[in-house]
Design an enzyme around this catalytic site. Structure first.
Site, PDB file in Angstrom:
ATOM      1  N   TYR A 105       0.813  -1.232   0.000  1.00 56.17           N
ATOM      2  CA  TYR A 105       0.000   0.000   0.000  1.00 56.17           C
ATOM      3  C   TYR A 105       0.842   1.276   0.000  1.00 56.17           C
ATOM      4  CZ  TYR A 105      -3.468  -3.412   1.804  1.00 56.17           C
ATOM      5  OH  TYR A 105      -4.266  -4.507   2.015  1.00 56.17           O
ATOM      6  N   ARG A 182      -0.283   4.222   3.337  1.00 55.86           N
ATOM      7  CA  ARG A 182      -0.977   3.028   3.799  1.00 55.86           C
ATOM      8  C   ARG A 182      -2.470   3.063   3.421  1.00 55.86           C
ATOM      9  NH1 ARG A 182      -1.452  -1.189   7.630  1.00 55.86           N
ATOM     10  NH2 ARG A 182      -3.608  -1.895   7.517  1.00 55.86           N
ATOM     11  N   TYR A 185      -5.093   1.969  -0.149  1.00 55.72           N
ATOM     12  CA  TYR A 185      -5.954   0.784  -0.334  1.00 55.72           C
ATOM     13  C   TYR A 185      -7.353   1.033   0.224  1.00 55.72           C
ATOM     14  CZ  TYR A 185      -7.468  -4.026   1.048  1.00 55.72           C
ATOM     15  OH  TYR A 185      -8.149  -5.201   1.275  1.00 55.72           O
ATOM     16  N   ASN A 214      -9.903  -9.728   8.694  1.00 54.63           N
ATOM     17  CA  ASN A 214      -8.773 -10.651   8.877  1.00 54.63           C
ATOM     18  C   ASN A 214      -9.161 -12.130   8.841  1.00 54.63           C
ATOM     19  OD1 ASN A 214      -7.921  -7.887  10.120  1.00 54.63           O
ATOM     20  ND2 ASN A 214      -6.017  -8.962   9.707  1.00 54.63           N
ATOM     21  N   TYR A 331       8.109  -1.818   6.922  1.00 53.81           N
ATOM     22  CA  TYR A 331       7.271  -1.505   5.748  1.00 53.81           C
ATOM     23  C   TYR A 331       7.788  -0.320   4.923  1.00 53.81           C
ATOM     24  CZ  TYR A 331       3.424  -4.412   7.615  1.00 53.81           C
ATOM     25  OH  TYR A 331       2.639  -5.454   8.074  1.00 53.81           O
TER      26      TYR A 331
HETATM   27  N1  LIG Z   1      -8.146 -12.194   3.412  1.00 51.00           N
HETATM   28  C1  LIG Z   1      -8.640 -11.206   4.133  1.00 51.00           C
HETATM   29  O1  LIG Z   1      -8.655 -11.251   5.353  1.00 51.00           O
HETATM   30  C2  LIG Z   1      -9.223  -9.995   3.487  1.00 51.00           C
HETATM   31  C3  LIG Z   1      -9.530  -8.921   4.338  1.00 51.00           C
HETATM   32  C4  LIG Z   1     -10.119  -7.797   3.774  1.00 51.00           C
HETATM   33  C5  LIG Z   1     -10.427  -7.745   2.436  1.00 51.00           C
HETATM   34  N2  LIG Z   1     -10.122  -8.797   1.644  1.00 51.00           N
HETATM   35  C6  LIG Z   1     -10.474  -8.665   0.215  1.00 51.00           C
HETATM   36  O2  LIG Z   1     -10.919  -9.915  -0.301  1.00 51.00           O
HETATM   37  C7  LIG Z   1     -10.453 -10.080  -1.639  1.00 51.00           C
HETATM   38  C8  LIG Z   1      -9.680 -11.375  -1.792  1.00 51.00           C
HETATM   39  O3  LIG Z   1      -8.627 -11.417  -0.860  1.00 51.00           O
HETATM   40  P1  LIG Z   1      -7.627 -12.648  -0.705  1.00 51.00           P
HETATM   41  O4  LIG Z   1      -7.207 -12.638   0.714  1.00 51.00           O
HETATM   42  O5  LIG Z   1      -8.221 -13.860  -1.296  1.00 51.00           O
HETATM   43  O6  LIG Z   1      -6.399 -12.112  -1.589  1.00 51.00           O
HETATM   44  P2  LIG Z   1      -5.521 -12.877  -2.693  1.00 51.00           P
HETATM   45  O7  LIG Z   1      -4.415 -11.956  -3.056  1.00 51.00           O
HETATM   46  O8  LIG Z   1      -5.163 -14.219  -2.202  1.00 51.00           O
HETATM   47  O9  LIG Z   1      -6.525 -13.037  -3.916  1.00 51.00           O
HETATM   48  C9  LIG Z   1      -6.752 -12.050  -4.873  1.00 51.00           C
HETATM   49  C10 LIG Z   1      -6.696 -12.722  -6.235  1.00 51.00           C
HETATM   50  O10 LIG Z   1      -7.032 -11.766  -7.236  1.00 51.00           O
HETATM   51  C11 LIG Z   1      -6.214 -11.994  -8.360  1.00 51.00           C
HETATM   52  N3  LIG Z   1      -6.107 -10.766  -9.142  1.00 51.00           N
HETATM   53  C12 LIG Z   1      -5.618  -9.575  -8.737  1.00 51.00           C
HETATM   54  N4  LIG Z   1      -5.630  -8.695  -9.745  1.00 51.00           N
HETATM   55  C13 LIG Z   1      -6.148  -9.348 -10.816  1.00 51.00           C
HETATM   56  C14 LIG Z   1      -6.407  -8.972 -12.158  1.00 51.00           C
HETATM   57  N5  LIG Z   1      -6.110  -7.745 -12.604  1.00 51.00           N
HETATM   58  N6  LIG Z   1      -6.955  -9.880 -12.995  1.00 51.00           N
HETATM   59  C15 LIG Z   1      -7.236 -11.134 -12.553  1.00 51.00           C
HETATM   60  N7  LIG Z   1      -7.013 -11.553 -11.293  1.00 51.00           N
HETATM   61  C16 LIG Z   1      -6.461 -10.667 -10.433  1.00 51.00           C
HETATM   62  C17 LIG Z   1      -4.854 -12.397  -7.778  1.00 51.00           C
HETATM   63  O11 LIG Z   1      -4.064 -13.095  -8.711  1.00 51.00           O
HETATM   64  C18 LIG Z   1      -5.285 -13.251  -6.598  1.00 51.00           C
HETATM   65  O12 LIG Z   1      -5.326 -14.614  -6.932  1.00 51.00           O
HETATM   66  C19 LIG Z   1      -9.653  -8.821  -1.970  1.00 51.00           C
HETATM   67  O13 LIG Z   1     -10.481  -7.917  -2.648  1.00 51.00           O
HETATM   68  C20 LIG Z   1      -9.278  -8.251  -0.616  1.00 51.00           C
HETATM   69  O14 LIG Z   1      -9.107  -6.864  -0.662  1.00 51.00           O
HETATM   70  C21 LIG Z   1      -9.513  -9.915   2.125  1.00 51.00           C
HETATM   71  O1  LIG Z   2       5.603  -9.737  10.407  1.00 55.08           O
HETATM   72  C1  LIG Z   2       4.668  -8.986  10.720  1.00 55.08           C
HETATM   73  C2  LIG Z   2       3.568  -8.684   9.858  1.00 55.08           C
HETATM   74  C3  LIG Z   2       2.568  -7.858  10.295  1.00 55.08           C
HETATM   75  N1  LIG Z   2       2.608  -7.312  11.554  1.00 55.08           N
HETATM   76  C4  LIG Z   2       1.472  -6.473  12.057  1.00 55.08           C
HETATM   77  O2  LIG Z   2       0.335  -7.329  12.142  1.00 55.08           O
HETATM   78  C5  LIG Z   2      -0.863  -6.590  11.927  1.00 55.08           C
HETATM   79  C6  LIG Z   2      -1.702  -7.306  10.884  1.00 55.08           C
HETATM   80  O3  LIG Z   2      -1.057  -7.259   9.641  1.00 55.08           O
HETATM   81  P1  LIG Z   2      -1.629  -7.913   8.296  1.00 55.08           P
HETATM   82  O4  LIG Z   2      -0.472  -8.039   7.372  1.00 55.08           O
HETATM   83  O5  LIG Z   2      -2.393  -9.139   8.556  1.00 55.08           O
HETATM   84  O6  LIG Z   2      -2.573  -6.793   7.698  1.00 55.08           O
HETATM   85  P2  LIG Z   2      -3.681  -5.837   8.320  1.00 55.08           P
HETATM   86  O7  LIG Z   2      -4.543  -6.529   9.308  1.00 55.08           O
HETATM   87  O8  LIG Z   2      -3.002  -4.596   8.826  1.00 55.08           O
HETATM   88  O9  LIG Z   2      -4.458  -5.457   7.009  1.00 55.08           O
HETATM   89  C7  LIG Z   2      -5.193  -6.437   6.306  1.00 55.08           C
HETATM   90  O10 LIG Z   2      -6.471  -6.291   6.705  1.00 55.08           O
HETATM   91  C8  LIG Z   2      -7.565  -6.366   5.878  1.00 55.08           C
HETATM   92  C9  LIG Z   2      -7.331  -6.643   4.422  1.00 55.08           C
HETATM   93  O11 LIG Z   2      -7.991  -5.708   3.642  1.00 55.08           O
HETATM   94  C10 LIG Z   2      -5.974  -6.862   3.977  1.00 55.08           C
HETATM   95  O12 LIG Z   2      -5.816  -8.231   3.827  1.00 55.08           O
HETATM   96  C11 LIG Z   2      -4.930  -6.251   4.833  1.00 55.08           C
HETATM   97  O13 LIG Z   2      -4.919  -4.885   4.506  1.00 55.08           O
HETATM   98  C12 LIG Z   2      -0.416  -5.168  11.578  1.00 55.08           C
HETATM   99  O14 LIG Z   2      -0.475  -4.391  12.748  1.00 55.08           O
HETATM  100  C13 LIG Z   2       1.037  -5.315  11.164  1.00 55.08           C
HETATM  101  O15 LIG Z   2       1.810  -4.180  11.379  1.00 55.08           O
HETATM  102  C14 LIG Z   2       3.690  -7.603  12.422  1.00 55.08           C
HETATM  103  O16 LIG Z   2       3.746  -7.117  13.566  1.00 55.08           O
HETATM  104  N2  LIG Z   2       4.669  -8.424  11.960  1.00 55.08           N
END
Ligand SMILES: NC(=O)c1ccc[n+]([C@@H]2O[C@H](COP(=O)([O-])OP(=O)(O)OC[C@H]3O[C@@H](n4cnc5c(N)ncnc54)[C@H](O)[C@@H]3O)[C@@H](O)[C@H]2O)c1
Ligand SMILES: O=c1ccn([C@@H]2O[C@H](COP(=O)(O)OP(=O)(O)O[C@H]3OC[C@@H](O)[C@H](O)[C@H]3O)[C@@H](O)[C@H]2O)c(=O)[nH]1
Length: 390
Positions: A105, A182, A185, A214, A331
């Site tokens: 980000y 940051r 996004y 998360n 970061y």
């Molecule tokens: N995992 C979480 O806790 C979390 C939290 C908040 C929001 N989200 C949202 O959920 C969604 C999915 O998250 P995730 O954790 O599975 O992430 P991820 O990175 O594992 O999955 C995203 C997928 O989208 C694909 N992608 C990205 N840009 C693309 C493009 N231009 N064309 C085709 N494919 C593309 C990537 O290749 C990837 O496989 C995201 O929108 C993310 O912002 C996830």
């Molecule tokens: O090695 C590490 C990695 C991360 N962290 C901390 O752990 C916390 C969680 O970090 P994550 O990487 O899981 O990301 P965040 O929870 O901040 O954001 C996430 O939340 C929601 C989604 O939209 C995204 O998947 C992501 O932005 C943050 O405070 C970060 O600073 C550490 O202390 N050590």
């Protein structure tokens, strides 16, 4: 399963099999959603992504029971004219595609903004113009910081949920200043939410917005140097898993004081399936999807993961398992953080009757068992290989 016999929605109506255009299906959430749809429903999935490694087990061999219900399309939605056709062929589009790792980000803010806003625009437009339903993945980060974080540290009001609980229809979105990149996004996600909401209000788009808090579990991100770049920085679950697998200290950013609520991916996917199959209850809503009972500081998460990993691997923890690092060191410039994230569950509870089930300990135990089984050998091999010298 797949016969679809006697599947009914929450109001007792039969659920018709549908075709779902899933964009970002090859990612962490997408892979679990595809798995659920293939094993428990009769729905078809057009799976779009640039990668397919995480869903390979669902695509091959062609003798799998659902082989005729899932089709992979290697498509970058930034520039591919097939996108509109695939959306038109489907009853519902689920958009997961995004850059969503915090390390990007502040270091790749342009890519982040393009990915989360500009690239999502045609998806929203095609759904709206063709009268197709859209489930769009936003994020809990749209809430930014809590109101309570601006109060003095010793203020009793910090204990009052009114100052920290994050509610879809009431909480403000509080981001840092522009040089704190940051928030590129969160801001892009907020604007696409507003655009989708406006398409609903002005043009009748049927939409649901998901705000994940998360979600964690197997297949999240990558282990640097094994199935992702050595210098890459994934989200916290993979960062800590990587350190545990390599017997290195877990890095706590700015003391690990930030708080998060973690939810098991399998619980969260249940909520998404309810949204998919209950359109009348889900349309027009924004849903928090998280587990308010699983709150920890990042330091507590590190301690618990260390304990759990020792249990599943049989290896004793390091004497000093964690080390403090500054956010600037970890970061780079422009990082900032969400202080606390407790989802208000009122709306999802009322509309879909959904509740998360899995405790943090249990979800870490099953996830770290997977990490150990999947990566421990590969890491040992990588470590034992001599480093090339020129
Ligand atoms: N995992 C979480 O806790 C979390 C939290 C908040 C929001 N989200 C949202 O959920 C969604 C999915 O998250 P995730 O954790 O599975 O992430 P991820 O990175 O594992 O999955 C995203 C997928 O989208 C694909 N992608 C990205 N840009 C693309 C493009 N231009 N064309 C085709 N494919 C593309 C990537 O290749 C990837 O496989 C995201 O929108 C993310 O912002 C996830
Ligand atoms: O090695 C590490 C990695 C991360 N962290 C901390 O752990 C916390 C969680 O970090 P994550 O990487 O899981 O990301 P965040 O929870 O901040 O954001 C996430 O939340 C929601 C989604 O939209 C995204 O998947 C992501 O932005 C943050 O405070 C970060 O600073 C550490 O202390 N050590």
């Amino acid at each position: 399963m797949a016969s679809g016999v006697a599947r009914v929605d929450l109001d007792g109506r039969p659920i018709k099999p549908m075709t779902i255009c899933m964009i970002g299906a090859g990612g962490f959430i997408g892979s679990h959603l595809c798995e659920k749809l293939m094993s428990e429903t009769p729905h078809k999935v057009l799976a779009l992504d640039v990668y397919s490694d995480k869903i390979k087990h669902l695509l091959e061999p062609s003798t799998l029971p659902w082989a005729d219900r899932i089709q992979f399309h290697r498509i970058n939605i930034k520039h591919d004219s097939r996108l509109e056709g695939l959306i038109k062929m489907s009853d519902l589009t689920v958009n997961l595609a995004a850059i969503c790792t915090p390390a990007d980000y502040n270091t790749r803010p342009l890519d982040t903004i393009y990915s989360n806003f500009i690239d999502a625009l045609p998806v929203v437009k095609y759904c709206s113009e063709n009268g197709k339903r859209l489930i769009h993945f936003s994020t809990c980060e749209v809430y930014g910081k809590t109101i309570g974080s601006f109060l003095p540290k010793d203020s009793p009001l910090r204990q009052d949920p009114a100052y920290y609980m994050l509610s879809e229809d009431a909480s403000p979105c509080i981001f840092g200043s522009i040089e704190k990149q940051r928030w590129s996004y969160a801001c892009a996600k907020q604007l696409i939410e507003r655009l989708i909401y406006a398409e609903g209000a002005e043009n009748g788009l049927e939409f649901t917005i998901v705000r994940p808090f998360n979600w964690i579990g197997p297949r999240m991100d990558f282990i640097p140097g094994i199935d992702g770049p050595s210098e890459g920085v994934p989200r916290v679950l993979a960062c800590f898993s990587n350190a545990l697998l390599r017997r290195q200290q877990l890095k706590l950013v700015d003391g690990g004081q930030s708080q998060r609520t973690f939810i098991f991916i399998k619980d969260a996917i249940e909520a998404v399936l309810l949204m998919i199959e209950n359109s009348a209850r889900a349309n027009g809503h924004i849903f928090n999807v998280g587990n308010p009972n699983n709150e920890v500081t990042v330091r507590q998460l590190a301690e618990m993961m260390t304990q759990v990993y020792s249990k599943v691997s049989g290896e004793p923890p390091l004497e000093v398992p964690t080390i403090d690092v500054s956010s600037k060191e970890f970061y780079g410039e422009g990082y900032d953080d969400s202080d606390k994230r407790i989802p208000d569950m009122t709306i999802i509870n009322r509309q879909l009757g959904w509740n998360p089930k899995t405790s943090l300990w249990d979800l870490l135990e099953s996830t770290l068992t997977y990490q150990h089984r999947t990566y421990a050998e590969a890491i040992k091999k990588a470590i034992s290989q001599p480093v090339a010298t020129s």
